[in-house]
Design a protein around this motif. Structure first.
Motif, PDB file in Angstrom:
ATOM      1  N   GLU A   1      38.258  14.826  80.015  1.00  0.00           N
ATOM      2  CA  GLU A   1      38.797  14.239  81.243  1.00  0.00           C
ATOM      3  C   GLU A   1      39.051  12.745  81.056  1.00  0.00           C
ATOM      4  O   GLU A   1      40.013  12.201  81.609  1.00  0.00           O
ATOM      5  CB  GLU A   1      37.831  14.469  82.401  1.00  0.00           C
ATOM      6  CG  GLU A   1      37.679  15.926  82.820  1.00  0.00           C
ATOM      7  CD  GLU A   1      38.922  16.474  83.506  1.00  0.00           C
ATOM      8  OE1 GLU A   1      39.834  15.671  83.813  1.00  0.00           O
ATOM      9  OE2 GLU A   1      38.969  17.697  83.747  1.00  0.00           O
ATOM     10  N   GLU A   2      38.226  12.079  80.271  1.00  0.00           N
ATOM     11  CA  GLU A   2      38.440  10.659  80.012  1.00  0.00           C
ATOM     12  C   GLU A   2      39.725  10.448  79.215  1.00  0.00           C
ATOM     13  O   GLU A   2      40.455   9.481  79.442  1.00  0.00           O
ATOM     14  CB  GLU A   2      37.257  10.062  79.254  1.00  0.00           C
ATOM     15  CG  GLU A   2      37.401   8.567  78.948  1.00  0.00           C
ATOM     16  CD  GLU A   2      37.654   7.717  80.198  1.00  0.00           C
ATOM     17  OE1 GLU A   2      38.420   6.731  80.079  1.00  0.00           O
ATOM     18  OE2 GLU A   2      37.104   8.040  81.275  1.00  0.00           O
TER      19      GLU A   2
ATOM     20  N   ARG B   1      42.511  10.541  81.700  1.00  0.00           N
ATOM     21  CA  ARG B   1      42.608   9.278  82.449  1.00  0.00           C
ATOM     22  C   ARG B   1      43.204   8.175  81.579  1.00  0.00           C
ATOM     23  O   ARG B   1      44.007   7.358  82.063  1.00  0.00           O
ATOM     24  CB  ARG B   1      41.225   8.877  82.957  1.00  0.00           C
ATOM     25  CG  ARG B   1      40.706   9.759  84.098  1.00  0.00           C
ATOM     26  CD  ARG B   1      39.461   9.196  84.731  1.00  0.00           C
ATOM     27  NE  ARG B   1      38.298   9.316  83.857  1.00  0.00           N
ATOM     28  CZ  ARG B   1      37.483  10.362  83.842  1.00  0.00           C
ATOM     29  NH1 ARG B   1      37.712  11.396  84.643  1.00  0.00           N
ATOM     30  NH2 ARG B   1      36.443  10.398  83.034  1.00  0.00           N
ATOM     31  N   THR B   2      42.841   8.141  80.304  1.00  0.00           N
ATOM     32  CA  THR B   2      43.388   7.132  79.389  1.00  0.00           C
ATOM     33  C   THR B   2      44.898   7.270  79.271  1.00  0.00           C
ATOM     34  O   THR B   2      45.637   6.276  79.322  1.00  0.00           O
ATOM     35  CB  THR B   2      42.737   7.271  78.004  1.00  0.00           C
ATOM     36  OG1 THR B   2      41.338   6.997  78.111  1.00  0.00           O
ATOM     37  CG2 THR B   2      43.353   6.299  76.999  1.00  0.00           C
TER      38      THR B   2
END
Length: 264
Positions: free
Chosen positions: A245-246, A249-250
């Protein structure tokens, strides 16, 4: 088109292949869209069984790479496509040509396949294959349709390439279809301008995510979900790593700052 690399065909059990194929064909029929089913396997019978299912369920075409675990000998190439072609029962045939199959077909082998299997209508040409150069593309495109990646449109469409099996199209279909209009009009400068943000996106993703060991389907899930067009799990089948998920977002933050048109 489904059951290719993005569809993780290499990690798919036969019953799953049948379920995905049935769902794809059924959904496409509701929209009047033709369907191509990837039937690649590590052995002839595996490809034959998949092609027969695709034909039985109503696909319009099948796509095949050469068996990719043990390198196939030159004398086995044409018979392999002949046998799968019989199982495909009249469907159009596309070759997914990639160096992952450990062998790049020669121009003469493409011609021999076409002669033996007249329904061979298209090759998806990747880096290192004969149609991935302007000269080779101009020769191969005289008797079959050549599809190449979006990043090669400007170089290879003037040499005869006529399409693409796209990953970016389900990140944002509108952008890719708009870029394809430049190809249709042979507006090469307009195409260069349209694809420049995609080039920058690719450079960012290579720099940011390649060190994490992600493979094709991980990137495809990442882009499709970050772009907002598709809803799917981030999970890839092991041993191949999944994005996080990160990571999503990135990628979204980069697009917001550099390529906001990509986001739905």
């Amino acid at each position: 088109y489904t059951n290719g690399t993005t569809g993780e065909f290499y990690a798919m059990e036969f019953d799953e292949f049948k379920a995905v194929t049935r769902a794809a064909i059924g959904e496409a029929r509701t929209h009047g869209v033709a369907t191509m089913i990837g039937c690649t396997s590590t052995y002839t019978l595996g490809a034959v069984r998949r092609a027969a299912v695709a034909a039985e369920l109503g696909a319009d075409a099948v796509q095949l790479a050469l068996p990719f675990w043990l390198e196939i000998g030159d004398r086995q190439i044409v018979p392999f496509f002949e046998q799968v072609g019989v199982a495909a029962e009249g469907l159009a045939i596309s070759i997914y040509e990639t160096n992952r199959a450990k062998k790049a077909l020669t121009l003469e082998q493409h011609r021999a396949i076409k002669q033996a299997v007249p329904r061979y209508l298209m090759v998806k040409s990747n880096k290192g294959t004969v149609a991935s150069t302007p000269h080779g593309c101009s020769l191969v495109s005289q008797f079959i349709n050549v599809f190449v990646g979006e990043d090669r449109w400007q170089e290879l469409c003037p040499a005869g390439a006529v399409g693409c099996c796209s990953s970016y199209v389900y990140w944002n279909p509108g952008l890719i279809l708009s870029a394809w209009e430049h190809v249709r009009r042979k507006d090469w400068q307009g195409l260069e301008d349209a694809m420049r943000p995609f080039d920058e996106l690719g450079e960012f993703m290579n720099e940011q995510f390649d060190p994490k060991g992600y493979t094709d389907t991980a990137y495809d899930r990442l882009g499709g979900i970050a772009g907002g067009f598709i809803k799917a799990s981030l999970r890839c089948r092991g041993p191949y790593p999944s994005v996080t998920e990160e990571d999503v977002r990135t990628l979204r933050r980069w697009c917001e700052q550099n390529f906001p048109q990509m986001l739905q």
